[in-house]
Design an enzyme around this catalytic site. Structure first.
Site, PDB file in Angstrom:
ATOM      1  N   SER A   1       6.560 -15.374 -14.277  1.00  0.00           N
ATOM      2  CA  SER A   1       5.401 -14.637 -14.792  1.00  0.00           C
ATOM      3  C   SER A   1       4.933 -13.596 -13.780  1.00  0.00           C
ATOM      4  O   SER A   1       5.181 -13.716 -12.576  1.00  0.00           O
ATOM      5  CB  SER A   1       4.252 -15.604 -15.082  1.00  0.00           C
ATOM      6  OG  SER A   1       4.657 -16.572 -16.026  1.00  0.00           O
TER       7      SER A   1
HETATM    8  N1  SAH Z   1       6.399 -21.472 -13.036  1.00  0.00           N
HETATM    9  C1  SAH Z   1       7.622 -20.713 -13.180  1.00  0.00           C
HETATM   10  C2  SAH Z   1       7.631 -20.012 -14.515  1.00  0.00           C
HETATM   11  C3  SAH Z   1       8.901 -20.280 -15.219  1.00  0.00           C
HETATM   12  S1  SAH Z   1       9.006 -19.787 -16.899  1.00  0.00           S
HETATM   13  C4  SAH Z   1       7.845 -19.772 -12.028  1.00  0.00           C
HETATM   14  O1  SAH Z   1       6.978 -19.662 -11.162  1.00  0.00           O
HETATM   15  O2  SAH Z   1       8.907 -19.142 -11.960  1.00  0.00           O
HETATM   16  C5  SAH Z   1       8.867 -21.356 -17.725  1.00  0.00           C
HETATM   17  C6  SAH Z   1       9.914 -22.370 -17.409  1.00  0.00           C
HETATM   18  O3  SAH Z   1       9.625 -23.528 -18.228  1.00  0.00           O
HETATM   19  C7  SAH Z   1      11.348 -22.001 -17.725  1.00  0.00           C
HETATM   20  O4  SAH Z   1      12.117 -22.136 -16.565  1.00  0.00           O
HETATM   21  C8  SAH Z   1      11.778 -23.018 -18.793  1.00  0.00           C
HETATM   22  O5  SAH Z   1      13.133 -23.418 -18.676  1.00  0.00           O
HETATM   23  C9  SAH Z   1      10.834 -24.166 -18.520  1.00  0.00           C
HETATM   24  N2  SAH Z   1      10.603 -25.123 -19.606  1.00  0.00           N
HETATM   25  C10 SAH Z   1      10.453 -24.904 -20.918  1.00  0.00           C
HETATM   26  N3  SAH Z   1      10.227 -26.056 -21.575  1.00  0.00           N
HETATM   27  C11 SAH Z   1      10.212 -27.047 -20.642  1.00  0.00           C
HETATM   28  C12 SAH Z   1      10.023 -28.463 -20.667  1.00  0.00           C
HETATM   29  N4  SAH Z   1       9.791 -29.138 -21.803  1.00  0.00           N
HETATM   30  N5  SAH Z   1      10.081 -29.145 -19.507  1.00  0.00           N
HETATM   31  C13 SAH Z   1      10.311 -28.500 -18.323  1.00  0.00           C
HETATM   32  N6  SAH Z   1      10.515 -27.172 -18.239  1.00  0.00           N
HETATM   33  C14 SAH Z   1      10.449 -26.446 -19.377  1.00  0.00           C
END
Ligand code: SAH
Length: 218
Positions: A65
């Protein structure tokens, strides 16, 4: 954290200035953004872009993000330094690295194996030792290390997963995006000392899908 003289000190200082202008006030949050080397958490080809006010692709169709979004969510958790935090969606590991500076410990869950592995090695390279990354469905939380004083969901789901509410400590805060796949409300839920849940909307946003038992279908 790595040496501060890494060629990106000025870029981080500008980032902090922009976060301040965008309304981030918590000095601890601003300090964390001035310390965490965001360029080391993104794919190498994107390093020079990494301090811009933008979301960036991190592989496997996922994004890190924009800094202002990570900052707003982090600030909304109201961390003092003593908390046990759960992050759902490790992604690049960037937000976990920020959280590691602001809380006692962080449990972060990622459903994509390659991202979890990459985040783990990036966090290790930074010397972050109070973050544990688990591979799995974060919509189930992680009961083994519950309750959590703060929970942040970094992917957008249809509703707040019940297991996460169940794992929120009295006085705890949960922040995440919930709504449709196209648009979500950034929501904060607070569990009162008495156990009741108070919900407020902080803004509108669009995140990648939260996929899992209490999220969207894969
Ligand atoms: N906090 C992260 C943002 C990543 S985007 C950062 O700082 O980079 C959101 C992430 O959530 C993605 O990597 C996606 O694979 C993950 N995601 C989606 N559904 C999920 C779930 N049920 N459990 C764990 N991760 C999940």
């Amino acid at each position: 954290m790595l040496s501060r003289d890494d060629g990106y000190v000025a870029a981080r200082r500008r980032l902090v200035q922009r976060l301040l202008e965008s309304g981030v006030r918590d000095p601890r949050v601003l300090a964390a953004f001035g310390e965490v080397p965001r360029h080391l958490m993104v794919p190498e080809a994107l390093r020079t872009e990494s301090y811009k006010q933008a979301a960036l692709p991190i592989g496997d169709g996922q994004t890190i993000s924009a800094p202002a979004v990570v900052a707003a969510m982090t600030e909304a958790l109201e961390l003092q330094g003593t908390e046990r935090v759960l992050e759902v969606g490790t992604g690049s590991g960037y937000q976990a690295a920020v959280l590691s500076r602001l809380a006692a410990s962080v449990v972060s869950i990622e459903r994509v194996g390659r991202l979890a592995a990459r985040a783990r090695s990036a966090l290790d390279a930074l010397g972050v030792s109070n973050v544990v990354v688990y591979l799995g469905d974060g919509t189930l939380g992680r009961a083994a290390s519950a309750p959590y004083d703060a929970i942040v969901v970094t992917a957008g789901g249809p509703t707040i997963p019940q297991p996460l509410l169940d794992q929120l400590a009295p006085g705890g805060r949960l922040v995440g995006p919930f709504g449709t796949r196209e648009e979500q409300a950034l929501v904060r839920v607070r569990r009162t000392a008495g156990g009741a849940l108070e919900r407020e909307t902080l803004g509108r946003c669009r995140f990648v899908d939260l996929i899992g038992a209490h999220g969207w279908a894969a």
